[in-house]
Design a protein around this motif. Sequence first.
Motif, PDB file in Angstrom:
ATOM      1  N   PHE A 294       0.911  -1.016  -0.106  1.00 24.35           N
ATOM      2  CA  PHE A 294      -0.333  -0.180   0.063  1.00 24.35           C
ATOM      3  C   PHE A 294       0.887   1.248  -0.043  1.00 24.35           C
ATOM      4  O   PHE A 294       2.102   1.078   0.260  1.00 24.35           O
ATOM      5  N   LYS A 295       0.312   2.455  -0.273  1.00 26.57           N
ATOM      6  CA  LYS A 295       1.113   3.551  -0.396  1.00 26.57           C
ATOM      7  C   LYS A 295       1.641   4.059   0.856  1.00 26.57           C
ATOM      8  O   LYS A 295       2.534   4.691   0.900  1.00 26.57           O
ATOM      9  N   CYS A 296       1.267   3.718   1.933  1.00 28.90           N
ATOM     10  CA  CYS A 296       1.546   4.268   3.249  1.00 28.90           C
ATOM     11  C   CYS A 296       1.762   3.448   4.513  1.00 28.90           C
ATOM     12  O   CYS A 296       2.341   3.320   5.291  1.00 28.90           O
ATOM     13  N   LYS A 297       0.522   2.482   4.509  1.00 21.40           N
ATOM     14  CA  LYS A 297       0.626   1.690   5.576  1.00 21.40           C
ATOM     15  C   LYS A 297       1.739   0.529   5.768  1.00 21.40           C
ATOM     16  O   LYS A 297       2.215   0.203   4.569  1.00 21.40           O
ATOM     17  N   PRO A 298       2.216   0.148   6.961  1.00 20.54           N
ATOM     18  CA  PRO A 298       3.429  -0.838   7.050  1.00 20.54           C
ATOM     19  C   PRO A 298       3.059  -1.994   6.113  1.00 20.54           C
ATOM     20  O   PRO A 298       1.858  -2.553   6.323  1.00 20.54           O
ATOM     21  N   GLY A 299       3.995  -2.417   5.580  1.00 19.04           N
ATOM     22  CA  GLY A 299       4.111  -3.598   4.814  1.00 19.04           C
ATOM     23  C   GLY A 299       5.472  -4.215   4.704  1.00 19.04           C
ATOM     24  O   GLY A 299       5.730  -5.006   5.490  1.00 19.04           O
ATOM     25  N   ASP A 300       5.986  -3.663   3.782  1.00 24.48           N
ATOM     26  CA  ASP A 300       7.626  -4.030   3.395  1.00 24.48           C
ATOM     27  C   ASP A 300       8.353  -3.723   4.625  1.00 24.48           C
ATOM     28  O   ASP A 300       8.344  -2.485   4.986  1.00 24.48           O
ATOM     29  N   LEU A 301       9.096  -4.578   5.305  1.00 21.89           N
ATOM     30  CA  LEU A 301       9.865  -4.272   6.507  1.00 21.89           C
ATOM     31  C   LEU A 301      10.869  -3.264   6.229  1.00 21.89           C
ATOM     32  O   LEU A 301      11.328  -2.455   7.297  1.00 21.89           O
ATOM     33  N   ASN A 302      11.506  -3.111   4.872  1.00 22.04           N
ATOM     34  CA  ASN A 302      12.710  -2.131   4.770  1.00 22.04           C
ATOM     35  C   ASN A 302      11.898  -0.707   4.197  1.00 22.04           C
ATOM     36  O   ASN A 302      12.872   0.115   3.970  1.00 22.04           O
ATOM     37  N   ARG A 303      10.824  -0.525   4.107  1.00 15.85           N
ATOM     38  CA  ARG A 303      10.420   0.688   3.839  1.00 15.85           C
ATOM     39  C   ARG A 303      10.200   1.708   4.758  1.00 15.85           C
ATOM     40  O   ARG A 303       9.642   1.265   5.961  1.00 15.85           O
ATOM     41  N   ARG A 304      10.670   2.964   4.900  1.00 13.17           N
ATOM     42  CA  ARG A 304      10.739   3.729   5.838  1.00 13.17           C
ATOM     43  C   ARG A 304       9.116   4.203   6.139  1.00 13.17           C
ATOM     44  O   ARG A 304       8.440   4.425   4.911  1.00 13.17           O
ATOM     45  N   PRO A 305       8.771   4.433   7.246  1.00 11.87           N
ATOM     46  CA  PRO A 305       7.276   5.169   7.351  1.00 11.87           C
ATOM     47  C   PRO A 305       7.181   6.240   6.732  1.00 11.87           C
ATOM     48  O   PRO A 305       8.041   7.077   6.552  1.00 11.87           O
ATOM     49  N   CYS A 306       6.130   6.525   6.200  1.00 15.27           N
ATOM     50  CA  CYS A 306       5.870   7.575   5.017  1.00 15.27           C
ATOM     51  C   CYS A 306       5.455   8.845   5.840  1.00 15.27           C
ATOM     52  O   CYS A 306       5.143   9.035   7.070  1.00 15.27           O
ATOM     53  N   LEU A 307       5.333  10.197   5.040  1.00 12.34           N
ATOM     54  CA  LEU A 307       4.900  11.279   5.518  1.00 12.34           C
ATOM     55  C   LEU A 307       4.113  11.772   4.378  1.00 12.34           C
ATOM     56  O   LEU A 307       4.362  12.302   3.361  1.00 12.34           O
ATOM     57  N   ILE A 308       2.780  11.819   4.862  1.00  8.40           N
ATOM     58  CA  ILE A 308       1.723  12.299   3.940  1.00  8.40           C
ATOM     59  C   ILE A 308       0.830  13.362   4.312  1.00  8.40           C
ATOM     60  O   ILE A 308       0.240  14.037   3.673  1.00  8.40           O
ATOM     61  N   SER A 309       1.075  13.495   5.441  1.00  4.92           N
ATOM     62  CA  SER A 309      -0.257  14.940   6.172  1.00  4.92           C
ATOM     63  C   SER A 309       0.307  16.017   5.181  1.00  4.92           C
ATOM     64  O   SER A 309       1.327  16.559   5.156  1.00  4.92           O
ATOM     65  N   PRO A 310      -1.052  16.898   4.553  1.00  2.00           N
ATOM     66  CA  PRO A 310      -2.114  16.887   5.128  1.00  2.00           C
ATOM     67  C   PRO A 310      -2.944  15.806   4.186  1.00  2.00           C
ATOM     68  O   PRO A 310      -4.280  16.029   4.219  1.00  2.00           O
ATOM     69  N   TYR A 311      -2.510  14.891   3.517  1.00  2.00           N
ATOM     70  CA  TYR A 311      -3.224  14.036   2.453  1.00  2.00           C
ATOM     71  C   TYR A 311      -3.617  12.887   3.119  1.00  2.00           C
ATOM     72  O   TYR A 311      -3.138  12.731   4.240  1.00  2.00           O
ATOM     73  N   HIS A 312      -4.497  12.421   2.399  1.00  2.00           N
ATOM     74  CA  HIS A 312      -5.457  11.101   3.146  1.00  2.00           C
ATOM     75  C   HIS A 312      -5.336  10.054   2.269  1.00  2.00           C
ATOM     76  O   HIS A 312      -5.962  10.017   1.311  1.00  2.00           O
ATOM     77  N   TYR A 313      -4.880   8.687   2.593  1.00  2.00           N
ATOM     78  CA  TYR A 313      -4.843   7.639   1.984  1.00  2.00           C
ATOM     79  C   TYR A 313      -6.322   6.830   2.762  1.00  2.00           C
ATOM     80  O   TYR A 313      -5.769   6.126   3.495  1.00  2.00           O
ATOM     81  N   ARG A 314      -7.393   6.827   2.304  1.00  2.00           N
ATOM     82  CA  ARG A 314      -8.390   6.246   3.110  1.00  2.00           C
ATOM     83  C   ARG A 314      -8.257   4.848   2.952  1.00  2.00           C
ATOM     84  O   ARG A 314      -8.814   4.167   4.110  1.00  2.00           O
ATOM     85  N   LEU A 315      -7.746   4.049   1.987  1.00  2.00           N
ATOM     86  CA  LEU A 315      -7.714   2.781   2.110  1.00  2.00           C
ATOM     87  C   LEU A 315      -6.828   2.286   3.049  1.00  2.00           C
ATOM     88  O   LEU A 315      -7.097   1.342   3.727  1.00  2.00           O
ATOM     89  N   ASP A 316      -5.822   2.787   3.149  1.00  2.00           N
ATOM     90  CA  ASP A 316      -4.527   2.569   4.186  1.00  2.00           C
ATOM     91  C   ASP A 316      -5.371   2.616   5.675  1.00  2.00           C
ATOM     92  O   ASP A 316      -4.905   1.769   6.559  1.00  2.00           O
ATOM     93  N   TRP A 317      -5.959   3.454   5.831  1.00  2.00           N
ATOM     94  CA  TRP A 317      -6.612   3.992   7.173  1.00  2.00           C
ATOM     95  C   TRP A 317      -7.681   2.998   7.415  1.00  2.00           C
ATOM     96  O   TRP A 317      -7.491   2.359   8.577  1.00  2.00           O
ATOM     97  N   LEU A 318      -8.467   2.395   6.513  1.00  2.00           N
ATOM     98  CA  LEU A 318      -9.357   1.239   6.683  1.00  2.00           C
ATOM     99  C   LEU A 318      -8.641   0.111   6.794  1.00  2.00           C
ATOM    100  O   LEU A 318      -9.279  -0.782   7.715  1.00  2.00           O
ATOM    101  N   MET A 319      -7.575  -0.046   6.274  1.00  2.00           N
ATOM    102  CA  MET A 319      -6.731  -1.389   6.733  1.00  2.00           C
ATOM    103  C   MET A 319      -6.407  -1.597   8.004  1.00  2.00           C
ATOM    104  O   MET A 319      -6.365  -2.451   8.538  1.00  2.00           O
TER     105      MET A 319
END
Length: 403
Positions: free
Chosen positions: A277-302
């Motif tokens: 997904f675009k922002c939610k944790p998945g790949d262990l090597n991917r740095r946590p993202c910075l998206i505010s003030p944008y909103h990925y609703r699907l990531d949030w629902l997951m």
Amino acid sequence: MSDRSGWESQLLETGFLGIFLCPLWTLSRLPKRTPPSCIVLWGYRWLIFRIMLGAGLIKIRGDRCWRDLTCMDYHYETQPVPNPLAYYMHRSPGWFHQFETLVNHFIELVVPFFLFLGRRLCIAHGALQILFQVLLILSGNLSFLNWLTIVPSIACFDDASLSFLFSSEKGGVKTQVMEIQANEDAEGNEPPLPYGCYIRRVVNVSFGILIAFLSIPVVVNLLSSQQIMNTSFNSLRIVNTYGAFGSITKERTEVILQGTSSLDPNDPAAIWEEYQFKCKPGDLNRRPCLISPYHYRLDWLMWFAAFQTYEQNEWIIHLAGKLLAEEKEILSLLAFNPFEGRQPPRWVRGEHFKYKFSRPGGKHAADGKWWIRKRIGPYFPPVDLKGLRKYFKARNWPYPAQN
């Protein structure tokens, strides 16, 4: 009507108040006879009061960790979509997390009453709330929520407190305001108001009465030991009750969607590849993202789905069907499709994992991992398009067609 986040209701209420903030019949940058209505300004102050006090009360009445000052031990790691700073803030010493919790209670339970204690404390309230929201923006990805909450806080400031933001050049806004105020202070120098101004006053008073009437159930809810957060008590949804993080999850779990081209999903040799997904944790090597003030609703629902079951979140099976069909609209919501440029997967499944931040400077971090995880078990079993036909039909969902 209940809303998990309350953002839409808060956005609606903030925008509705804005309709009455500016004069309707003039485009002047500084209309002399139609200053912002005090009723509307107090409407914004009433909004920020309800937002903050509601958030504070739902916490103190909710999860015990808010009362024993341990919630911040978990918050940075388990919040919906952590950002890079949260990774380091999570490792702060225990006393600092306790201090953070105390500050949170002070800002949400005490500071809101500054609004009613005179000009200086009202200004202090606005400054503290804006500072608090900035800290939340820096330490989390709560979409546009914190940015939106800054808006009513601005109503706590008057012209004098904001004058430093404007130039003192002759003919500038600051000079014009000072001239208007000087003329108003001069005795007998106030010209008669046009009829339009009286109409506007009637509208503003009527608006104030409406806000007061719609606030009755909101106040009752705030005083109730059975407080409900992020709820509207009227169909207009213009005076709402708010709240956030009444309970804190102590462990982070994630639903990882995987696909395979294997004919048999139960074959131990089947290769399962993960969607990212675009922002939610998945790949262990991917740095946590910075998206505010944008909103990925699907990531949030997951995030919500991860501490519930797929039976409580049937939409996730709908999502799996769309992935099997490789619908472009759905794939655009993801960061990585492992089957791009290949045949679509034959099967998709959901796996349930427990996630934790790696320790900065530790073994996993040295290997480039921001997260470590442990499998809990299956979240939903492998599904294919043929097997989902009856499932979709029973719910009157359009059956996904492969491109």
